[in-house]
Design a protein around this motif. Structure first.
Motif, PDB file in Angstrom:
ATOM      1  N   ASN A  56     -13.295  -4.406   1.969  1.00 19.09           N
ATOM      2  CA  ASN A  56     -11.930  -4.350   1.460  1.00 19.09           C
ATOM      3  C   ASN A  56     -11.622  -2.929   1.001  1.00 19.09           C
ATOM      4  OD1 ASN A  56      -9.399  -5.020   0.567  1.00 19.09           O
ATOM      5  ND2 ASN A  56     -10.118  -5.799  -1.403  1.00 19.09           N
ATOM      6  N   ASN A  57     -11.295  -2.066   1.954  1.00 13.53           N
ATOM      7  CA  ASN A  57     -11.042  -0.665   1.653  1.00 13.53           C
ATOM      8  C   ASN A  57      -9.561  -0.398   1.395  1.00 13.53           C
ATOM      9  OD1 ASN A  57     -13.743  -0.316   2.115  1.00 13.53           O
ATOM     10  ND2 ASN A  57     -13.483   0.461   4.193  1.00 13.53           N
ATOM     11  N   GLN A  58      -8.828  -1.439   1.006  1.00 14.34           N
ATOM     12  CA  GLN A  58      -7.415  -1.243   0.730  1.00 14.34           C
ATOM     13  C   GLN A  58      -7.233  -0.574  -0.623  1.00 14.34           C
ATOM     14  OE1 GLN A  58      -5.191  -4.854   1.180  1.00 14.34           O
ATOM     15  NE2 GLN A  58      -5.327  -4.816   3.408  1.00 14.34           N
ATOM     16  N   ALA A  59      -6.268   0.299  -0.700  1.00 17.86           N
ATOM     17  CA  ALA A  59      -5.983   0.995  -1.945  1.00 17.86           C
ATOM     18  C   ALA A  59      -4.526   1.425  -1.950  1.00 17.86           C
ATOM     19  CB  ALA A  59      -6.892   2.209  -2.105  1.00 17.86           C
ATOM     20  N   SER A  60      -3.994   1.622  -3.149  1.00 16.08           N
ATOM     21  CA  SER A  60      -2.625   2.116  -3.272  1.00 16.08           C
ATOM     22  C   SER A  60      -2.583   3.635  -3.310  1.00 16.08           C
ATOM     23  CB  SER A  60      -1.970   1.549  -4.545  1.00 16.08           C
ATOM     24  OG  SER A  60      -1.864   0.141  -4.452  1.00 16.08           O
ATOM     25  N   VAL A  61      -3.669   4.249  -3.791  1.00 20.01           N
ATOM     26  CA  VAL A  61      -3.719   5.701  -3.896  1.00 20.01           C
ATOM     27  C   VAL A  61      -4.945   6.211  -3.148  1.00 20.01           C
ATOM     28  CG1 VAL A  61      -3.882   7.693  -5.440  1.00 20.01           C
ATOM     29  CG2 VAL A  61      -2.525   5.696  -6.121  1.00 20.01           C
ATOM     30  N   ILE A  62      -4.718   7.144  -2.227  1.00 14.94           N
ATOM     31  CA  ILE A  62      -5.789   7.758  -1.445  1.00 14.94           C
ATOM     32  C   ILE A  62      -5.896   9.219  -1.844  1.00 14.94           C
ATOM     33  CG2 ILE A  62      -6.700   8.219   0.863  1.00 14.94           C
ATOM     34  CD1 ILE A  62      -6.356   5.246   0.259  1.00 14.94           C
ATOM     35  N   GLU A  63      -7.090   9.661  -2.194  1.00 13.44           N
ATOM     36  CA  GLU A  63      -7.316  11.049  -2.601  1.00 13.44           C
ATOM     37  C   GLU A  63      -8.001  11.801  -1.467  1.00 13.44           C
ATOM     38  OE1 GLU A  63     -10.257  12.873  -5.858  1.00 13.44           O
ATOM     39  OE2 GLU A  63      -8.506  11.877  -6.762  1.00 13.44           O
ATOM     40  N   VAL A  64      -7.451  12.978  -1.153  1.00 12.29           N
ATOM     41  CA  VAL A  64      -8.007  13.808  -0.091  1.00 12.29           C
ATOM     42  C   VAL A  64      -8.285  15.196  -0.668  1.00 12.29           C
ATOM     43  CG1 VAL A  64      -7.780  14.516   2.318  1.00 12.29           C
ATOM     44  CG2 VAL A  64      -6.426  12.585   1.472  1.00 12.29           C
ATOM     45  N   ALA A  65      -9.561  15.569  -0.708  1.00  8.68           N
ATOM     46  CA  ALA A  65      -9.947  16.857  -1.281  1.00  8.68           C
ATOM     47  C   ALA A  65      -9.744  17.975  -0.254  1.00  8.68           C
ATOM     48  CB  ALA A  65     -11.419  16.812  -1.714  1.00  8.68           C
ATOM     49  N   PRO A  66      -9.698  19.224  -0.706  1.00  4.75           N
ATOM     50  CA  PRO A  66      -9.581  20.348   0.232  1.00  4.75           C
ATOM     51  C   PRO A  66     -10.682  20.309   1.291  1.00  4.75           C
ATOM     52  CG  PRO A  66      -9.211  21.116  -1.994  1.00  4.75           C
ATOM     53  CD  PRO A  66      -9.648  19.682  -2.113  1.00  4.75           C
ATOM     54  N   GLY A  67     -10.276  20.375   2.566  1.00  3.04           N
ATOM     55  CA  GLY A  67     -11.218  20.340   3.677  1.00  3.04           C
ATOM     56  C   GLY A  67     -11.563  18.958   4.160  1.00  3.04           C
ATOM     57  N   GLU A  68     -11.237  17.930   3.382  1.00  6.07           N
ATOM     58  CA  GLU A  68     -11.570  16.557   3.765  1.00  6.07           C
ATOM     59  C   GLU A  68     -10.611  16.034   4.824  1.00  6.07           C
ATOM     60  OE1 GLU A  68     -13.778  13.715   0.488  1.00  6.07           O
ATOM     61  OE2 GLU A  68     -11.638  14.041   0.287  1.00  6.07           O
ATOM     62  N   ARG A  69     -11.090  15.033   5.559  1.00  7.27           N
ATOM     63  CA  ARG A  69     -10.250  14.282   6.490  1.00  7.27           C
ATOM     64  C   ARG A  69     -10.436  12.802   6.196  1.00  7.27           C
ATOM     65  NH1 ARG A  69     -14.575  16.945   7.607  1.00  7.27           N
ATOM     66  NH2 ARG A  69     -15.099  15.963   9.594  1.00  7.27           N
ATOM     67  N   VAL A  70      -9.343  12.059   6.233  1.00  9.16           N
ATOM     68  CA  VAL A  70      -9.421  10.615   6.030  1.00  9.16           C
ATOM     69  C   VAL A  70      -8.566   9.932   7.088  1.00  9.16           C
ATOM     70  CG1 VAL A  70      -7.573  10.658   4.305  1.00  9.16           C
ATOM     71  CG2 VAL A  70      -9.128   8.712   4.398  1.00  9.16           C
ATOM     72  N   ASP A  71      -9.118   8.891   7.703  1.00  4.82           N
ATOM     73  CA  ASP A  71      -8.390   8.081   8.680  1.00  4.82           C
ATOM     74  C   ASP A  71      -7.959   6.790   7.992  1.00  4.82           C
ATOM     75  OD1 ASP A  71      -9.113  10.078  10.401  1.00  4.82           O
ATOM     76  OD2 ASP A  71     -10.383   8.839  11.683  1.00  4.82           O
ATOM     77  N   LEU A  72      -6.675   6.473   8.112  1.00  6.03           N
ATOM     78  CA  LEU A  72      -6.110   5.296   7.459  1.00  6.03           C
ATOM     79  C   LEU A  72      -5.472   4.363   8.477  1.00  6.03           C
ATOM     80  CD1 LEU A  72      -4.228   7.007   4.470  1.00  6.03           C
ATOM     81  CD2 LEU A  72      -6.558   6.097   4.485  1.00  6.03           C
ATOM     82  N   GLU A  73      -5.719   3.088   8.313  1.00 11.50           N
ATOM     83  CA  GLU A  73      -4.996   2.063   9.063  1.00 11.50           C
ATOM     84  C   GLU A  73      -3.824   1.618   8.202  1.00 11.50           C
ATOM     85  OE1 GLU A  73      -5.984  -2.475   9.558  1.00 11.50           O
ATOM     86  OE2 GLU A  73      -7.158  -1.336  11.036  1.00 11.50           O
ATOM     87  N   VAL A  74      -2.619   1.864   8.686  1.00  7.39           N
ATOM     88  CA  VAL A  74      -1.416   1.564   7.908  1.00  7.39           C
ATOM     89  C   VAL A  74      -0.637   0.459   8.602  1.00  7.39           C
ATOM     90  CG1 VAL A  74       0.757   2.469   7.006  1.00  7.39           C
ATOM     91  CG2 VAL A  74      -1.294   3.902   6.976  1.00  7.39           C
ATOM     92  N   SER A  75      -0.379  -0.620   7.859  1.00  4.84           N
ATOM     93  CA  SER A  75       0.417  -1.740   8.363  1.00  4.84           C
ATOM     94  C   SER A  75       1.763  -1.739   7.651  1.00  4.84           C
ATOM     95  CB  SER A  75      -0.300  -3.064   8.101  1.00  4.84           C
ATOM     96  OG  SER A  75      -1.579  -3.071   8.714  1.00  4.84           O
ATOM     97  N   ASN A  76       2.820  -1.852   8.421  1.00  4.41           N
ATOM     98  CA  ASN A  76       4.160  -1.854   7.830  1.00  4.41           C
ATOM     99  C   ASN A  76       4.673  -3.283   7.734  1.00  4.41           C
ATOM    100  OD1 ASN A  76       6.578  -1.092   6.777  1.00  4.41           O
ATOM    101  ND2 ASN A  76       7.432  -0.308   8.679  1.00  4.41           N
ATOM    102  N   HIS A  77       4.914  -3.731   6.502  1.00  2.98           N
ATOM    103  CA  HIS A  77       5.429  -5.076   6.262  1.00  2.98           C
ATOM    104  C   HIS A  77       6.901  -5.055   5.877  1.00  2.98           C
ATOM    105  CE1 HIS A  77       1.227  -6.136   6.386  1.00  2.98           C
ATOM    106  NE2 HIS A  77       0.964  -5.433   5.301  1.00  2.98           N
ATOM    107  N   GLN A  78       7.515  -3.869   5.946  1.00  2.13           N
ATOM    108  CA  GLN A  78       8.891  -3.739   5.486  1.00  2.13           C
ATOM    109  C   GLN A  78       9.824  -3.402   6.649  1.00  2.13           C
ATOM    110  OE1 GLN A  78       9.386  -1.479   1.828  1.00  2.13           O
ATOM    111  NE2 GLN A  78       7.154  -1.355   1.581  1.00  2.13           N
ATOM    112  N   SER A  79      11.054  -3.836   6.516  1.00  2.00           N
ATOM    113  CA  SER A  79      12.057  -3.544   7.548  1.00  2.00           C
ATOM    114  C   SER A  79      12.907  -2.338   7.178  1.00  2.00           C
ATOM    115  CB  SER A  79      12.961  -4.763   7.763  1.00  2.00           C
ATOM    116  OG  SER A  79      13.576  -5.149   6.542  1.00  2.00           O
ATOM    117  N   LYS A  80      12.784  -1.870   5.932  1.00  2.00           N
ATOM    118  CA  LYS A  80      13.553  -0.711   5.481  1.00  2.00           C
ATOM    119  C   LYS A  80      12.636   0.502   5.346  1.00  2.00           C
ATOM    120  CE  LYS A  80      16.963  -3.436   2.914  1.00  2.00           C
ATOM    121  NZ  LYS A  80      17.600  -3.682   1.586  1.00  2.00           N
TER     122      LYS A  80
END
Length: 498
Positions: A283-307
Motif C-alpha cells: 500500500n504505497n499510496q500517499a497524499s504527499v510525495i517527497e522528492v530530494a535533489p537528484g532523486e527520481r520517483v515513478d508514480l501511478e496516478v488514477s483520476n477519479h474526478q471529472s473536474k
C-alpha cells in the motif's frame, strides 16, 4: 666515483621513482599494448567500444545558450541541450546502446553525466576524473549499454552548481524490453528552482544563511525565487491530461537543489519506483510525495474526478509561489479559477520510506571488506570562506573510499550539520539497512539518499564496477564547495586526474 657506479645509482634511482609514482603505471610493449607493472590499468582500457552486435539508439545534443521564457515577462539566459529547458528527452530500450553525440557551442567547457545509470567509467562525464571536459567548439560521443529500465536524467558535471542551475539537464528513460503497458498515458515532470533576481553564488557566503534552519533548507530557500516544472513557472506550467477513470505514469525528476513536496488528492497516487528501482507492491499510496535533489520517483496516478485539479507543489506554496501542476480531463478544461490544494492530510512518502523488490543483499552482510565513516558538516576555509566537508576535509582532500573489485563496502553516513545532504553514488547502487541506528524492516536500494540534519544511515554496496567514481552531495552548491569524495578502485587509475 667511476662511471659504472654513477650509472648504477642512476638506474636504481629511476626504478625507485618509477615504482613509487602513481602515474608511472606501465611500459608500452612492442605491439603498443600497455604492459602492467604494478597491477593498475588506465580506466580507458576498461571500455568496450565494439557494439556491432547490438541495437543503437542515437541522438545529437548541442550545448548552446538561448533566451528562455519561464513565464510571461520572466526570461532568463539559459544554457541548454538542443535549445530548450529541459533538454531533448532521451529514450532507449533496455539492453540497447545509447549513443549521444555532444557538440559544445557554449563558450565554456561542458560534459554530460548520466545520473543513476550503471555504465563504464569513461562514459560517466566527470571532468578531470573520467574524461577531459568538452571544450568550446569540440565534440564528444557517449556510448554505453542501457542496462536497467527506469527513470534517469542527464546533466553537465562541469561546474555543475552553475551549469545545472542554468538549464543543462534533460530526462533519460530506459524502457523495459518486454514491458506490459499498464498505463493510459505517461508524463515526465522535471522540477527545478531558479534565481531570477538574485545572485546564488554570492548568497553562499552570507553568514545569516549559513546558520541553517529547522528544515535543513535555509540556504536554498534564500538562493532561489522561482520554481519551475519542465522549464516553466506559474501559469505557464503545462497541464497534465488524465481523463476520469484513467491511470497515468508520472516520472518525476528533481533537477534542483531543494526538496520538493507534492500533494495529491487522497487515494489518487501510488509510488511504484524510486531511483529507477521498483518498490515493494504494497500500500504505497500517499497524499504527499517527497522528492530530494537528484532523486527520481515513478508514480501511478488514477483520476477519479471529472473536474480539473492540481498536483500541489507544497514547497513552492510555502514560499508564497505557485508551481503547482494542473490536471485536466480534456484539452478544453478551464482551470484558471481553481486553487491548489494545500492540505497535508494523509500519509507522506519519501525516498527512505519504501522497501524494494530486488535487493543487493538478502540479509545484512555480517562481514565486510571495507568500512567507511562519512561525517557531513560545514567548515571555514581561509581562501574559500564557508565550505562543506566530508570528515572535516574539503574535496579534493577528502579521504577516498579505497576498494578492490569484489569488496563488500559498508558506509555509515552521519549528518552533523544544519543542512540536508542528498548523497549520490555514481554508477553503483547501494542498500540502505538502517536509519538512526534502527534496522529497517524492509531494506531500500538506491543511488541517492537524502540525509537530513541529525540523521544517520548505514548503507552497503558491492564494488562491482571498476573505476574512479564520485560520491557527493547532490545539492551541487554543497558539492562545489567541497562535499565530494571518490570510490577509488585500487586496480585502476585515471589519466585525467591532474
Amino acid at each position: 666515483m667511476n662511471k659504472k657506479i654513477i650509472g648504477s645509482i642512476l638506474i636504481i634511482l629511476l626504478l625507485f621513482l618509477g615504482y613509487s609514482s602513481y602515474h608511472w603505471i606501465f611500459n608500452e610493449g612492442s605491439d603498443g599494448t600497455p604492459q602492467l607493472v604494478n597491477g593498475e590499468i588506465n580506466i580507458e582500457e576498461l571500455y568496450k567500444n565494439d557494439f556491432s552486435d547490438q541495437n543503437i539508439t542515437e541522438y545529437n545534443l548541442t550545448a548552446e545558450e538561448v533566451e528562455w521564457s519561464l513565464e510571461n515577462g520572466k526570461k532568463v539566459n539559459a544554457w541548454t541541450y538542443n535549445g530548450s529547458v529541459p533538454g531533448e528527452p532521451l529514450r532507449v530500450t533496455e539492453g540497447d546502446i545509447l549513443k549521444v553525440n555532444l557538440k559544445n557551442n557554449l563558450d565554456v567547457p561542458v560534459t554530460i553525466h548520466w545520473h543513476g545509470a550503471i555504465l563504464p567509467n569513461v562514459m560517466d562525464g566527470v571532468p578531470d576524473l573520467t574524461q577531459e571536459a568538452v571544450q568550446p567548439g569540440d565534440t564528444f560521443t557517449y556510448q554505453f549499454e542501457a542496462k536497467h529500465p527506469g527513470t534517469y536524467w542527464y546533466h553537465s558535471h562541469q561546474h555543475s552548481a552553475l551549469q545545472v542551475d542554468k538549464g543543462l539537464y534533460g530526462s533519460l528513460v530506459v524502457e523495459e524490453r518486454d514491458q506490459q503497458n499498464n498505463y493510459d498515458r505517461e508524463q515526465i515532470l522535471i522540477l527545478d528552482e531558479w534565481a531570477t533576481d538574485r545572485n546564488p553564488e554570492s548568497l553562499t557566503t552570507m553568514p545569516g544563511m549559513m546558520m541553517g534552519g529547522m528544515n535543513g533548507e535555509a540556504d536554498t530557500k534564500q538562493m532561489y525565487d522561482t520554481y519551475t516544472v519542465n522549464g516553466k513557472s506559474g501559469t505557464s506550467i503545462e497541464p497534465i491530461m488524465v481523463k476520469k477513470g484513467e491511470k497515468t505514469l508520472l516520472r518525476i525528476i528533481n533537477a534542483g537543489y531543494q526538496v520538493q513536496r507534492l500533494s495529491f488528492p487522497k487515494g489518487t497516487t501510488k509510488v511504484v519506483a524510486y531511483d529507477a528501482i521498483k518498490t515493494l507492491d504494497k500500500n504505497n499510496q500517499a497524499s504527499v510525495i517527497e522528492v530530494a535533489p537528484g532523486e527520481r520517483v515513478d508514480l501511478e496516478v488514477s483520476n477519479h474526478q471529472s473536474k480539473p485539479w492540481f498536483v500541489s507543489n507544497l514547497t513552492s506554496l510555502e514560499d508564497g509561489v505557485n508551481a503547482s501542476i494542473p490536471v485536466i480531463t480534456n484539452k478544453n478544461d478551464n482551470y484558471e479559477n481553481i486553487e491548489p490544494n494545500q492540505a497535508k492530510e494523509g500519509s507522506s512518502i519519501d525516498g527512505a520510506t519504501l522497501g524494494n523488490k530486488n535487493l543487493i543483499f538478502e540479509d545484512t552482510p555480517n562481514q565486510v571488506d571495507v568500512s567507511y565513516e562519512m561525517d557531513l558538516n560545514m567548515g571555514m576555509d581561509m581562501g574559500d570562506g564557508m565550505v562543506f566537508q566530508i570528515n572535516e576535509q574539503q574535496f579534493p582532500n577528502t579521504p577516498p573510499i579505497e576498494v578492490e573489485e569484489g569488496d563488500i563496502v559498508k558506509v555509515e553516513i552521519n549528518n552533523n550539520g544544519r543542512f540536508n545532504h542528498p548523497m549520490h553514488l555514481h554508477s553503483h547502487r547501494f542498500q540502505v539497512e538502517s536509519k538512526n541506528d534502527q534496522k529497517l524492516n524492509e531494506p531500500i536500494v538506491k543511488d541517492l539518499i537524502n540525509v537530513k540534519p541529525g540523521e544517520t544511515f548505514e548503507i552497503f554496496f558491492k564494488a562491482d564496477n571498476k573505476g574512479e567514481w564520485l560520491f557527493h552531495c547532490h545539492d551541487n552548491n554543497h558539492a562545489d564547495l567541497g562535499m565530494m569524495t571518490i570510490v577509488d578502485y585500487e586496480s585502476v587509475y585515471s589519466p585525467f586526474v591532474e
